[in-house]
Structure formats: C-alpha cells, structure tokens
Write a protein that holds these residues in place. Structure first.
Motif, PDB file in Angstrom:
ATOM      1  N   ARG A   1       1.001  -0.984   0.011  1.00  0.00           N
ATOM      2  CA  ARG A   1      -0.048   0.067  -0.130  1.00  0.00           C
ATOM      3  C   ARG A   1       0.915   1.297   0.035  1.00  0.00           C
ATOM      4  O   ARG A   1       1.685   1.383   0.862  1.00  0.00           O
ATOM      5  CB  ARG A   1      -0.776  -0.064   1.128  1.00  0.00           C
ATOM      6  N   GLY A   2       0.777   2.047  -0.913  1.00  0.00           N
ATOM      7  CA  GLY A   2       1.318   3.353  -1.169  1.00  0.00           C
ATOM      8  C   GLY A   2       2.668   3.145  -1.797  1.00  0.00           C
ATOM      9  O   GLY A   2       3.672   3.976  -2.144  1.00  0.00           O
ATOM     10  N   ARG A   3       2.962   1.918  -2.413  1.00  0.00           N
ATOM     11  CA  ARG A   3       4.100   1.535  -3.225  1.00  0.00           C
ATOM     12  C   ARG A   3       3.706   0.696  -4.331  1.00  0.00           C
ATOM     13  O   ARG A   3       3.725  -0.612  -4.207  1.00  0.00           O
ATOM     14  CB  ARG A   3       5.298   0.365  -2.384  1.00  0.00           C
ATOM     15  N   ASP A   4       3.117   1.248  -5.234  1.00  0.00           N
ATOM     16  CA  ASP A   4       2.389   0.726  -6.418  1.00  0.00           C
ATOM     17  C   ASP A   4       2.893   0.997  -7.726  1.00  0.00           C
ATOM     18  O   ASP A   4       3.643   2.101  -7.975  1.00  0.00           O
ATOM     19  CB  ASP A   4       1.043   0.777  -6.352  1.00  0.00           C
ATOM     20  N   TRP A   5       2.784   0.277  -8.588  1.00  0.00           N
ATOM     21  CA  TRP A   5       3.452   0.586 -10.056  1.00  0.00           C
ATOM     22  C   TRP A   5       2.610  -0.471 -11.183  1.00  0.00           C
ATOM     23  O   TRP A   5       2.218  -1.266 -10.541  1.00  0.00           O
ATOM     24  CB  TRP A   5       4.829   0.638 -10.122  1.00  0.00           C
ATOM     25  N   GLY A   6       2.739   0.316 -12.520  1.00  0.00           N
ATOM     26  CA  GLY A   6       2.265  -0.912 -13.350  1.00  0.00           C
ATOM     27  C   GLY A   6       2.961  -0.662 -14.493  1.00  0.00           C
ATOM     28  O   GLY A   6       4.321  -0.323 -14.785  1.00  0.00           O
ATOM     29  N   TYR A   7       2.417  -1.114 -15.608  1.00  0.00           N
ATOM     30  CA  TYR A   7       3.026  -1.048 -16.997  1.00  0.00           C
ATOM     31  C   TYR A   7       3.566   0.267 -17.307  1.00  0.00           C
ATOM     32  O   TYR A   7       4.728   0.309 -17.667  1.00  0.00           O
ATOM     33  CB  TYR A   7       2.046  -1.619 -18.130  1.00  0.00           C
ATOM     34  N   ARG A   8       3.136   1.498 -17.002  1.00  0.00           N
ATOM     35  CA  ARG A   8       3.624   2.614 -17.153  1.00  0.00           C
ATOM     36  C   ARG A   8       5.033   3.028 -16.527  1.00  0.00           C
ATOM     37  O   ARG A   8       6.070   3.583 -17.362  1.00  0.00           O
ATOM     38  CB  ARG A   8       2.792   3.653 -16.898  1.00  0.00           C
TER      39      ARG A   8
ATOM     40  N   GLU B   1       3.673  -8.921  -6.300  1.00  0.00           N
ATOM     41  CA  GLU B   1       3.768  -8.240  -7.540  1.00  0.00           C
ATOM     42  C   GLU B   1       2.868  -6.872  -7.132  1.00  0.00           C
ATOM     43  O   GLU B   1       1.830  -7.120  -6.213  1.00  0.00           O
ATOM     44  CB  GLU B   1       3.055  -8.733  -8.746  1.00  0.00           C
ATOM     45  N   ALA B   2       3.165  -5.634  -7.766  1.00  0.00           N
ATOM     46  CA  ALA B   2       2.337  -4.477  -7.526  1.00  0.00           C
ATOM     47  C   ALA B   2       1.047  -4.689  -7.952  1.00  0.00           C
ATOM     48  O   ALA B   2       0.946  -5.373  -9.176  1.00  0.00           O
ATOM     49  CB  ALA B   2       3.134  -3.241  -8.412  1.00  0.00           C
ATOM     50  N   GLY B   3       0.057  -4.212  -7.243  1.00  0.00           N
ATOM     51  CA  GLY B   3      -1.432  -4.186  -7.804  1.00  0.00           C
ATOM     52  C   GLY B   3      -1.594  -3.721  -9.087  1.00  0.00           C
ATOM     53  O   GLY B   3      -2.611  -4.406  -9.914  1.00  0.00           O
ATOM     54  N   GLN B   4      -1.249  -2.558  -9.492  1.00  0.00           N
ATOM     55  CA  GLN B   4      -1.596  -1.962 -10.649  1.00  0.00           C
ATOM     56  C   GLN B   4      -0.827  -2.699 -11.882  1.00  0.00           C
ATOM     57  O   GLN B   4      -1.675  -2.872 -12.800  1.00  0.00           O
ATOM     58  CB  GLN B   4      -0.895  -0.484 -10.781  1.00  0.00           C
ATOM     59  N   LEU B   5       0.243  -3.380 -11.512  1.00  0.00           N
ATOM     60  CA  LEU B   5       0.899  -4.222 -12.642  1.00  0.00           C
ATOM     61  C   LEU B   5       0.028  -5.243 -13.018  1.00  0.00           C
ATOM     62  O   LEU B   5      -0.221  -5.708 -14.105  1.00  0.00           O
ATOM     63  CB  LEU B   5       2.206  -4.756 -12.102  1.00  0.00           C
ATOM     64  N   MET B   6      -0.610  -5.965 -12.200  1.00  0.00           N
ATOM     65  CA  MET B   6      -1.430  -7.173 -12.220  1.00  0.00           C
ATOM     66  C   MET B   6      -2.686  -6.706 -12.933  1.00  0.00           C
ATOM     67  O   MET B   6      -3.333  -7.310 -13.424  1.00  0.00           O
ATOM     68  CB  MET B   6      -1.674  -7.839 -10.910  1.00  0.00           C
ATOM     69  N   ARG B   7      -3.249  -5.557 -12.321  1.00  0.00           N
ATOM     70  CA  ARG B   7      -4.596  -5.037 -13.159  1.00  0.00           C
ATOM     71  C   ARG B   7      -4.196  -4.657 -14.742  1.00  0.00           C
ATOM     72  O   ARG B   7      -5.361  -4.999 -15.372  1.00  0.00           O
ATOM     73  CB  ARG B   7      -5.135  -3.923 -12.311  1.00  0.00           C
TER      74      ARG B   7
END
Length: 285
Positions: A64-71, A169-175
C-alpha cells in the motif's frame, strides 16, 4: 513514483557482435537468466538482464502506497536499462528481448521508442483468454483476470508468493495484465498512450520467436496474436521439443538448459542481411 535505477546482470562477450537487453518473466529474478546470458556471451552476444522493480536484487517491494504498473516499467525502468546498456556497449547493434511478459514488454518498449535493431520473444504471447485451446483453460484464465482487481485492492498488492503464480507483485501491474487478458489489447492502460496498439503496428524490426512445445501458458495462438500486432519485416519462429532442448519444453524448464535457445538467437542475428533473414524451419510439436 520513480523507482531506483534497476540493477543489471551483464555478461560480457569477446568479441561482441551485438548487445541484447533481456527482460525476465513475471516474478523471475535476473539471476535465473545467468545461464542464458553466459550461453549468449559464448556466441558473441553481450547480454544484460534487467531486474524488474520489486523482484530479486531490486530493494523496492510493492505494498500500500508503493504501487506501479506497465507505465512505470515502460517509461521509467526499461529506458533506464536501455541507457545503461548503451553506455556499456557503445557502437554495438542493440537487440531487445524477453521471456513471457518480458517479451510483451520488449515489443511495447520498442513501440514507445526504445531503439532495437532486432526483437526476440521467448515463450511469450498476448495473454488473451480466447487464445487458449481448451474451455477449462479459458475459464480459469478469464476468471483469474476478473478476480485480480478486487484481490489486489484487498491486499494492497498481488500475493503471488501465496498463490503460486509469480511473486509478490504490484497491484496496478497485475490490473494492467488482467486488462490485457480480458481484452486482448494493449489499450486503456493507466498512463500509457491510447495509440499504443497503433505504435505496435508500426514496428518493423526483424523478430525472432522461440516457442516450447509443452508450454500451455503460451499456446501458438497467443504467440501469433502478439507477433500479429507488429509489421515486422521478417518473423522467424523456432519451436523446441524435448529432444532439441534436452529438458521439458515448457514455460520455465528451458532456463536450466538454454544452450539451444541461445544458439538460435545468435544464429538468427548473424544471418540478418539488410533485407531480412531466411526463416528457421519449425518443429512439429
């Protein structure tokens, strides 16, 4: 949230003919690709293996508070490794490739402007649920993708270390991954250009695909869907069975015996004339 400069595992080649930046599979640390990097170096290909944010020797961990995704992967982390490799190997032709999700990211990074004289995807394809041949597989993959948004928001990350698929893994990455599973497209991804599919369609670098006959995670339709998003001027596909590989030809086992895939990559690049390469004859799986 900018991440730390991603670590690179670099295996030097003497004399080098090309430099390859390799992007790992989801949750797989860079060190697992050292045998591949060593085998490539023996064939004259300098190999640098990127470490995903939150994996292996990268100190940052999702929560929580440490998230990232494809971007963040595509606009921050991969370009940092591309620049590091360019500084390490000036003047060499630079290749971009990867395993599983790493292969997808290699094509997306090239579409977003990372220079690549050639592209390599190993056990990689669009994870579209419709690409799986059996209905049981389709339902399992689609159901998993539908559950990921709720699961990642409940935990504040993706608990793959508990579920047995990938790591923490990061939540946004998996979304982001789940969106591609549901739609089969790299569109509508948080923070990324809306025309990403159109940019993929403009990719024309020669492309090598390495397929493994018992890889149920990447059926041939999935690989074809990924490559079909580009206009690569030459597309070479080489399949590996147990006899040609020396181990089970599945999604991960080849990492333990990468001699044949490494030789295929080096041979493919060596045979690239200006107009393209002669295709490798595929195996009948």
């Amino acid at each position: 949230m900018p991440g730390p400069t991603p670590p690179l595992l670099v295996e030097l080649a003497a004399p080098p003919r090309a430099a390859l930046l390799w992007l790992p599979a989801l949750g797989v640390p860079a060190r697992k690709y050292r045998p591949l990097a060593e085998a490539l170096a023996a064939h004259g290909v300098l190999c640098a293996v990127h470490e995903w944010r939150g994996t292996g020797d990268c100190p940052q961990r999702p929560g929580r508070g440490r998230d990232w995704g494809y971007r963040e992967w595509l606009e921050e982390d991969i370009p940092a490794s591309v620049a590091a490799l360019a500084a390490r190997a000036p003047g060499l032709p630079r290749l971009l490739g990867g395993h599983s999700i790493g292969g997808q990211m290699a094509l997306l990074a090239a579409a977003l402007g990372s220079p690549a004289a050639g592209l390599v995807v190993a056990a990689s394809g669009v994870p579209d649920w419709r690409c799986f041949p059996r209905w049981s597989e389709r339902l399992a993959v689609a159901g998993f993708a539908l559950a990921l948004p709720l699961l990642t928001r409940l935990f504040g990350h993706y608990p793959g270390d508990r579920l047995g698929f990938a790591g923490r893994e990061a939540g946004q990455l998996m979304r982001d991954w789940a969106r591609t599973v549901r739609t089969g497209r790299y569109a509508g991804l948080r923070g990324l250009p809306e025309d990403l599919e159109a940019r993929l369609a403009r990719l024309d670098a020669p492309l090598l695909g390495l397929g493994f006959c018992d890889d149920w995670l990447v059926p041939e339709a999935s690989w074809a869907a990924l490559v079909g998003k580009t206009r690569a001027r030459t597309v070479t596909l080489q399949w590996f069975d147990a006899e040609s590989l020396g181990v089970a030809p599945d999604h991960f086992a080849w990492l333990r015996a990468p001699a044949a895939p490494a030789a295929a990559i080096a041979d493919w690049w060596q045979r690239q004339p200006a107009a393209g390469a002669a295709p490798v004859q595929p195996l009948n799986c």
